[in-house]
Motif scaffolding. Sequence first.
Motif, mmCIF file in Angstrom:
data_model
loop_
_atom_site.group_PDB
_atom_site.id
_atom_site.type_symbol
_atom_site.label_atom_id
_atom_site.label_comp_id
_atom_site.label_asym_id
_atom_site.label_seq_id
_atom_site.Cartn_x
_atom_site.Cartn_y
_atom_site.Cartn_z
ATOM 1 N N ASP A 1 14.907 21.494 27.345
ATOM 2 C CA ASP A 1 14.434 22.316 26.228
ATOM 3 C C ASP A 1 15.133 21.983 24.915
ATOM 4 O OD1 ASP A 1 12.786 23.567 28.029
ATOM 5 O OD2 ASP A 1 14.055 25.335 28.273
ATOM 6 N N HIS A 2 15.959 20.941 24.936
ATOM 7 C CA HIS A 2 16.654 20.459 23.729
ATOM 8 C C HIS A 2 17.529 21.545 23.098
ATOM 9 C CE1 HIS A 2 14.023 16.990 24.060
ATOM 10 N NE2 HIS A 2 12.973 17.790 24.033
ATOM 11 N N LEU A 3 18.254 22.266 23.954
ATOM 12 C CA LEU A 3 19.190 23.284 23.473
ATOM 13 C C LEU A 3 20.602 22.709 23.488
ATOM 14 C CD1 LEU A 3 17.995 26.567 25.248
ATOM 15 C CD2 LEU A 3 17.413 25.722 22.964
ATOM 16 N N ASP A 4 21.294 22.789 22.361
ATOM 17 C CA ASP A 4 22.685 22.345 22.294
ATOM 18 C C ASP A 4 23.632 23.417 22.815
ATOM 19 O OD1 ASP A 4 22.065 19.836 20.996
ATOM 20 O OD2 ASP A 4 21.664 21.025 19.185
ATOM 21 N N VAL A 5 23.290 24.678 22.553
ATOM 22 C CA VAL A 5 24.136 25.807 22.935
ATOM 23 C C VAL A 5 23.235 26.919 23.455
ATOM 24 C CG1 VAL A 5 25.769 27.567 22.111
ATOM 25 C CG2 VAL A 5 25.912 25.225 21.238
ATOM 26 N N LEU A 6 23.735 27.647 24.437
ATOM 27 C CA LEU A 6 23.024 28.807 24.963
ATOM 28 C C LEU A 6 23.949 30.016 24.840
ATOM 29 C CD1 LEU A 6 20.309 29.513 26.289
ATOM 30 C CD2 LEU A 6 21.332 28.979 28.505
ATOM 31 N N VAL A 7 23.465 31.073 24.188
ATOM 32 C CA VAL A 7 24.213 32.316 24.008
ATOM 33 C C VAL A 7 23.574 33.371 24.907
ATOM 34 C CG1 VAL A 7 24.990 34.076 22.386
ATOM 35 C CG2 VAL A 7 24.765 31.697 21.629
ATOM 36 N N LEU A 8 24.364 33.938 25.825
ATOM 37 C CA LEU A 8 23.820 34.833 26.841
ATOM 38 C C LEU A 8 24.413 36.229 26.721
ATOM 39 C CD1 LEU A 8 24.045 32.401 29.899
ATOM 40 C CD2 LEU A 8 22.061 32.834 28.414
ATOM 41 N N GLY A 9 23.559 37.236 26.971
ATOM 42 C CA GLY A 9 24.015 38.611 26.994
ATOM 43 C C GLY A 9 23.574 39.364 28.217
#
Length: 390
Positions: free
Chosen positions: A27-35
């Motif tokens: 998905d071409h994500l450099d960073v994933l921020v999760l909550g």
Amino acid sequence: MTTDVSSDPRPLRIARRERALAQMAADHLDVLVLGRQANIRYVTGAPQLWIAGTRPFGPMCVVVRDTGEIYLNATDDEGVPEEIDHDHFYGLAWNPMTLIEVIRGIDGAATARRVGTDALTPTFAALLPQAFPLAEIVDGENTMRAARRIKTPDEIGALGTALRVAERGLAAGVGELRPGASVQTLTGAVLEAMAAGGVSTPATQDAAWVTPRDRPSGAGRPVVCDGDLVAFAAGALAGGYVAEVGRTWPAGESAGGAVRRLYARLNTVYDKLIDACRPGAPAERLLAAYAAAGEPLPPMAVAHGLGLGFDPPVISGTLPAAGGECLETGMVLAVTGYVWQHGVGGALRRDTIHVAEHGPEVLTASPSWAAGQATAPASPSASSSRSPTR
């Protein structure tokens, strides 16, 4: 039951993390921020605090794709796996700007071009761009859903552990079934047995109900009468994983031909549902199984994904069409067959199904009622994979 908080087994958490990182790349994500709790546990292997209801979004975990580094909101290392270093912890803060400053200092934040988040509030929609000044903020929940929908072999084992607990609860509830028993007593027996098995958090508290004879859905009388068809639905949350099983049993000794014919209809629907659980099959085939059996769609979902909580898809006649959704190898579904007859009641069967490469595997071991059988079944065996039985 141990009270120690420990991380998920290393093979389980590493395989899940690899799936998440691979999906980030796709998905071409450099960073994933999760909550969201389930997503955080999926990538970290650290158990999360369970609370009733919902909680507002906060950036509780950050995953950097290039390095594979994980940064976790934690005040101590209890339950945190060893590969997440102490210098990757950051504490709770009432001021959201404190969290933003912490995230801004993460290696890779300053150069990230595409950042996904699994939820968002107006506050963090305004603040996250300050932590990732060059990045486009996009939906990361779809990335996590895509990763989580396919279960690793270790996840299948974890689901089996939860399923055995749920099945013991169901057997205990059926063991208390008799005319004059209250629905509360039956529900209490289910929940008590699951608690004795180490699960104090059931997936649902509506574990038993009398199926009504005058309408196809809802709950009937609060006290069981002779000849009632009583549905049991046990769901256990064990080690973060949810597994489900459901059965309908008649009360007393008066089950006659009408009940047997109802169960024959249920078996026809059930066989078609299981046959539809094959890799590459469109999700709509599960809905079509009812039409093929000459039955109306039930009031509940025909199938929904299981895993760390509930995973997609949700297949229901009351929801929009799945729109090209297809089943994939490695998915695990709770599949429900349900038929109803006026004056008789409803018959339900819910099983946990693994969509394996060679076809459907029924992970559930609980027996179903057969003509002339009205006593409680024996506790299920430890076997975790078998063909459908009646």
